[in-house]
Design an enzyme around this catalytic site. Sequence first.
Site, PDB file in Angstrom:
ATOM      1  N   ILE A  68       1.325  -4.872   8.402  1.00 28.96           N
ATOM      2  CA  ILE A  68       2.741  -4.592   8.617  1.00 28.96           C
ATOM      3  C   ILE A  68       3.019  -3.111   8.407  1.00 28.96           C
ATOM      4  CG2 ILE A  68       5.094  -5.129   7.894  1.00 28.96           C
ATOM      5  CD1 ILE A  68       3.938  -7.769   6.747  1.00 28.96           C
ATOM      6  N   GLY A  82       1.579   4.381   4.151  1.00 31.39           N
ATOM      7  CA  GLY A  82       2.392   3.398   3.439  1.00 31.39           C
ATOM      8  C   GLY A  82       2.649   2.149   4.258  1.00 31.39           C
ATOM      9  N   SER A  83       2.351   0.996   3.707  1.00 30.20           N
ATOM     10  CA  SER A  83       2.427  -0.217   4.514  1.00 30.20           C
ATOM     11  C   SER A  83       2.238  -1.447   3.637  1.00 30.20           C
ATOM     12  CB  SER A  83       1.335  -0.177   5.589  1.00 30.20           C
ATOM     13  OG  SER A  83       0.119   0.265   5.029  1.00 30.20           O
ATOM     14  N   ARG A  84       1.977  -2.578   4.277  1.00 33.60           N
ATOM     15  CA  ARG A  84       1.847  -3.834   3.556  1.00 33.60           C
ATOM     16  C   ARG A  84       0.909  -4.758   4.333  1.00 33.60           C
ATOM     17  NH1 ARG A  84       7.137  -7.643   2.485  1.00 33.60           N
ATOM     18  NH2 ARG A  84       6.116  -9.644   2.814  1.00 33.60           N
ATOM     19  N   MET A 141       0.853  -1.185   0.000  1.00 28.50           N
ATOM     20  CA  MET A 141       0.000   0.000   0.000  1.00 28.50           C
ATOM     21  C   MET A 141       0.891   1.238   0.000  1.00 28.50           C
ATOM     22  SD  MET A 141      -2.288  -1.567   3.100  1.00 28.50           S
ATOM     23  CE  MET A 141      -3.402  -0.185   3.288  1.00 28.50           C
TER      24      MET A 141
END
Length: 219
Positions: A157, A187-189, A99
Site C-alpha cells: 500500500i 513510507g508505506s504499509r 514502514m
Amino acid sequence: MTIHKEGRVLLLVLFLIFFGLNFGLNYLAVGQPWQAIVLAISAIIFFFFLQFFRNPTRKIEINEKQVIAPADGKVVVIEKTTEDEYFKGAERIQVSIFMSPINVHVNRNPVTGLIKYFRYHKGKYLVAWHPKSSTENERTTIVYELHKGVEILIRQIAGAAARRICWYIKEEQSVIQGKEFGFIKFGSRVDLFLPLDAKITVENGQITKGGQTVIAELG
C-alpha cells in the site's frame, strides 16, 4: 549491505547535482560562511536517500510452517476482518506493518509457494495508517498458494509520500520465502491476510525485520 537497484540512478543524479553545486560555490563564493552550511545540508539530504535505498543482507531460515515478515517496520494492526477482493468477504486475520521513511523498504515473500493472484490498483495517497488506505490507496494484491492449499494474501500500500510501488513477480510464478518480491518508495504499509487458524506470534507495536521476524505459525 548494498544499494537497491531502485535508488541507484536517483543517487547518482543527486550526487552529481550536489557535487556541481558545491564545486561551483567553492569558486564563486570563496570564504563565505554559508558555504559550509550548503555543504552540510547537501550531505544530510544525500545520506538520507542513501540510507533509504539500503539493501542489507539477511540470513533467511526457510520454514514452511511459518509466515515471516514481508517488510521492516512496526506492527500497527492485528485483528479479525473480512477481505473482499479475493476472499469475497471471508474472515481472515489481518496483520499490518507500517514502514517509515527510515526503514528498509525491500519487500520479501512471507512464504514459499505459487503466486495464485496478482493485481495492481491505482488509487489515492492517504496516510498509510488511515483505515481506508488498504482499499482506496494505490496498492497491489498478491495471493500465495502454499503446497497444502493454504492461501496467504499480501497487499503493498502506498502512503502519502510513497508514489511508486515496485514488484518483481507475476501470476503462476513459484517463489521462495524471504526472497525479494518488491519495493515501495518513501513510507508505506504492508497488509497480511492470514487463515483464521494461524497463530499470531507478534504484538501491536512490535518492530519487524523483513525475512526474519516470524509473524505467524500456520495451523
